[in-house]
Scaffold this motif. Sequence first.
Motif, PDB file in Angstrom:
ATOM      1  N   ASP B  13     -30.342  67.738  54.493  1.00 54.89           N
ATOM      2  CA  ASP B  13     -28.897  67.970  54.538  1.00 54.89           C
ATOM      3  C   ASP B  13     -28.204  66.878  53.739  1.00 54.89           C
ATOM      4  OD1 ASP B  13     -26.116  68.213  55.385  1.00 54.89           O
ATOM      5  OD2 ASP B  13     -26.900  69.551  56.943  1.00 54.89           O
ATOM      6  N   LEU B  18     -25.658  63.741  59.744  1.00 59.85           N
ATOM      7  CA  LEU B  18     -26.147  64.911  60.476  1.00 59.85           C
ATOM      8  C   LEU B  18     -27.669  64.975  60.418  1.00 59.85           C
ATOM      9  CD1 LEU B  18     -25.749  67.533  62.017  1.00 59.85           C
ATOM     10  CD2 LEU B  18     -25.357  68.702  59.857  1.00 59.85           C
ATOM     11  N   ASP B  57     -30.122  72.614  55.027  1.00 57.46           N
ATOM     12  CA  ASP B  57     -28.776  73.118  54.750  1.00 57.46           C
ATOM     13  C   ASP B  57     -28.890  74.086  53.563  1.00 57.46           C
ATOM     14  OD1 ASP B  57     -26.068  73.391  54.825  1.00 57.46           O
ATOM     15  OD2 ASP B  57     -25.621  71.484  53.836  1.00 57.46           O
ATOM     16  N   ALA B  86     -22.614  75.577  57.011  1.00 56.98           N
ATOM     17  CA  ALA B  86     -21.227  75.535  57.496  1.00 56.98           C
ATOM     18  C   ALA B  86     -20.410  76.662  56.887  1.00 56.98           C
ATOM     19  CB  ALA B  86     -20.588  74.201  57.137  1.00 56.98           C
ATOM     20  N   TRP B  87     -21.003  77.424  55.978  1.00 56.67           N
ATOM     21  CA  TRP B  87     -20.323  78.546  55.305  1.00 56.67           C
ATOM     22  C   TRP B  87     -21.077  79.838  55.583  1.00 56.67           C
ATOM     23  CZ3 TRP B  87     -16.045  77.347  52.135  1.00 56.67           C
ATOM     24  CH2 TRP B  87     -15.862  75.992  51.882  1.00 56.67           C
ATOM     25  N   PRO B  88     -21.164  80.262  56.804  1.00 53.56           N
ATOM     26  CA  PRO B  88     -21.975  81.453  57.100  1.00 53.56           C
ATOM     27  C   PRO B  88     -21.354  82.734  56.556  1.00 53.56           C
ATOM     28  CG  PRO B  88     -20.778  80.748  59.051  1.00 53.56           C
ATOM     29  CD  PRO B  88     -20.462  79.752  57.983  1.00 53.56           C
ATOM     30  N   GLU B 107     -25.584  78.492  62.348  1.00 53.23           N
ATOM     31  CA  GLU B 107     -24.221  78.221  61.905  1.00 53.23           C
ATOM     32  C   GLU B 107     -23.783  76.858  62.445  1.00 53.23           C
ATOM     33  OE1 GLU B 107     -20.142  80.177  63.537  1.00 53.23           O
ATOM     34  OE2 GLU B 107     -21.714  81.577  62.943  1.00 53.23           O
ATOM     35  N   LYS B 108     -23.180  76.055  61.586  1.00 51.79           N
ATOM     36  CA  LYS B 108     -22.645  74.767  62.042  1.00 51.79           C
ATOM     37  C   LYS B 108     -21.258  74.974  62.637  1.00 51.79           C
ATOM     38  CE  LYS B 108     -24.960  72.024  58.495  1.00 51.79           C
ATOM     39  NZ  LYS B 108     -24.744  71.268  57.261  1.00 51.79           N
ATOM     40  N   PRO B 109     -20.848  74.299  63.649  1.00 51.87           N
ATOM     41  CA  PRO B 109     -21.553  73.271  64.401  1.00 51.87           C
ATOM     42  C   PRO B 109     -22.797  73.844  65.079  1.00 51.87           C
ATOM     43  CG  PRO B 109     -19.202  73.296  64.964  1.00 51.87           C
ATOM     44  CD  PRO B 109     -19.472  74.507  64.152  1.00 51.87           C
ATOM     45  N   ILE B 110     -23.871  73.079  65.014  1.00 46.85           N
ATOM     46  CA  ILE B 110     -25.178  73.606  65.431  1.00 46.85           C
ATOM     47  C   ILE B 110     -25.288  73.721  66.944  1.00 46.85           C
ATOM     48  CG2 ILE B 110     -27.651  73.072  65.451  1.00 46.85           C
ATOM     49  CD1 ILE B 110     -27.167  71.823  62.694  1.00 46.85           C
ATOM     50  N   ASP B 111     -25.840  74.849  67.354  1.00 44.29           N
ATOM     51  CA  ASP B 111     -26.158  75.060  68.765  1.00 44.29           C
ATOM     52  C   ASP B 111     -27.514  74.379  69.001  1.00 44.29           C
ATOM     53  OD1 ASP B 111     -27.078  76.022  71.168  1.00 44.29           O
ATOM     54  OD2 ASP B 111     -26.111  77.980  70.929  1.00 44.29           O
ATOM     55  N   GLU B 112     -27.484  73.272  69.743  1.00 45.22           N
ATOM     56  CA  GLU B 112     -28.674  72.428  69.894  1.00 45.22           C
ATOM     57  C   GLU B 112     -29.860  73.189  70.500  1.00 45.22           C
ATOM     58  OE1 GLU B 112     -27.748  68.426  71.378  1.00 45.22           O
ATOM     59  OE2 GLU B 112     -29.526  68.645  72.610  1.00 45.22           O
TER      60      GLU B 112
END
Lengths: 519, 197
Positions: B13, B18, B57, B86-88, B107-112
Amino acid sequence: MNTRTSLPKRSLSRLLSWPSVGLWLAYLVAFSISHEIARIWGGAYFFSLWYPAAGIRFAFLWRYGARWTFLIAAAELLAQSLLWTVIEHQVVSPRMAVDIILPSLTSGGVIAAIRYESRRNPSELAIAPLPLGLAAILTPTFTALVRGGWEWVSSHYDASATFLPTSIFLLGDMLGILIVAPFLLWLSEGKGRWGELRLSWPDLRQAALVFALGWSLALLLPDLRLMPIMLSMTWLGLRYGSKGAWIAIILSSGVTLFWSAKVPDIPTQIGLHIGLAVAAVSAYLAGSYTDAQQAAREIIARRDRLLFQAERLKTLRAMSVAVIHEISQPLSTLAIESRHLAAISRNDTEIAGSAALIARKVETLSTTIRRLRRFGGRAVDEPSPLSLGLLLSEVVKLAIGETGQKLDRAQLIVPATDVFVVGQEIELTQAFLNLVRNAMSASPTRPITILLSSNAQGASIMIANPHANVVSDSGGFGVGSLIARAIIMAHGGTLIRKDGRDGLIRHEVCLPIIETPHE
Amino acid sequence: MSKNLSALVHVVDDDEDLGEAVVRLLIRHGYQAESFVAPEMMLDACARQECQCVVTDIMMGEMDGFALADALRARNPAVAIIFMTAWPTTANAVDAVRRYGGLDYLEKPIDEARLLAAIAEGVAWSRRRGAALIRMDRLTARERQVLNLLAAGMSNKRVAASLELSTKTVEDHRAAVMAKTGTSSIADLIALVRDAQ
């Protein structure tokens, strides 16, 4: 149901009110004057090719409705009876009474039929100004036919009856309508119309010069007849639009018709009237052309402004997306790190609590970012069950937040049981936001009301605002309600504007409802 | 967690913070992890030590995430790739999975939780595929043909007809395939081919 049954009574009471009596008396006076004036340039057995009283009658019936027909007929009968008695010292016979009331009855009938048809028929003929144009042609035509038929019938029973050419009657009424009615109707559209007639001093000087030049040439060179006048009137129409044409026609008509009254022979008199008719038609065409050009220029300017705004919105959208991108990067880092911090700080409750709080806030922000991003996606384009109460509440918040006004500027009244519709959330929000925004702009100092109700037919949303005499420019394009109507119609609903006699302007939206969805 | 100890995950990334945060997260969950701010740096690292999973990324500098995926696949077909952006967009999401063989598109913000689940799945898949490819590595071209047709459910006779061979020859190839790959039944062969895909 109550509203429907009480309508005739209300119409009758309106007709019998003092303002209506004043209006009727004003018509009586205006008709009498215009009728008598027409006698000045009229012939031995006919009034004139120019009969302005027909124009006043037509304008009155078109403006105030065909329900005035019998009162108009009574006014004309009264006016002509009085004039006949005072001037000719004779009593109006029953046959003459029929002659007098036939045009007003026929005009009222034709206008009523056209109004009814334009309400009922959704074709292009029902779109303004075609109904007015149709009425302006059909009213004198039917009047002449009825009048001709009546004379033909009565001549069988009364050998002494004078048989007048129907074509002269038709032309007299038609030209009277064309010269007077549009101008009167235009003036009746608002108080500001008189102001629009004012010309700047250089324009007035120029118009007067051209007008005087035309008349000078016509008087100095009689062989040219009314040709110079026609040219000057046409130029005035081209230069100043239909309002310039109307003023030129009225002034020229006054001069020509009084001039023709002094001409001894009928053919010359009729020739002058025909020449004036040609000049008037030419001026009308020129004025209408200029109006159309002006309207087209305004539409193009408006389109350009809209395109500019659309481009601006595209740029703003791109900037918003970029901001979302920029925010989502550090949010990801914050989310991971704050969770970790909360996890490793279990021994220190204060740090753990703060870290957990940060983690929760970051999660909320992340959800908001995902929601924001979804607004531009396809998912929100799909119709879904929507709570109208919640949607309207959001709309009110948005409108108040946008204008920075107090919360009591908009009063939202919703029923105890929520109402659900199927629709596209963003589009419906946009439609109601436009209506609420317009209402707030139209009543800048007084509160507006949004009332949600429902019945078996559907949901009803009424947005009411008090009428303000002076409304500041909101900076909009005047397309907000058009967009709202298009969106609501796409959702199977309707949008109706009602200007109440209680001083409230109401926009009523009806939408089909669904049963409460089971979550 | 012990399963993850030997798994190496690379994170690519251009946002260094990040990348580092994800690496620390993965290390806490028992992975070996390393972050890179440019795809070229990661490819250099891959040449030295193969990794099982790459979290990358999509929008980066000269080389984007999809180009990196192509380069990785050419070098190591058993590496699992997880995209994050960050641009899905729908088109990118479809391409990421179908065209570039991505295991997930985050998709960011990332779902951990989703990131960890995807990495666990990716590492497991990478190991299965890596092992399957090693087992199939010693097969001849003809044996691979026979293996694929058998895994598709064909009988020896149909395989023979399909490849214009005798049934006896196909039986010989089948025995060779089983011996080289260490399988003992047709079910094992099917599982092997599925793991290798």
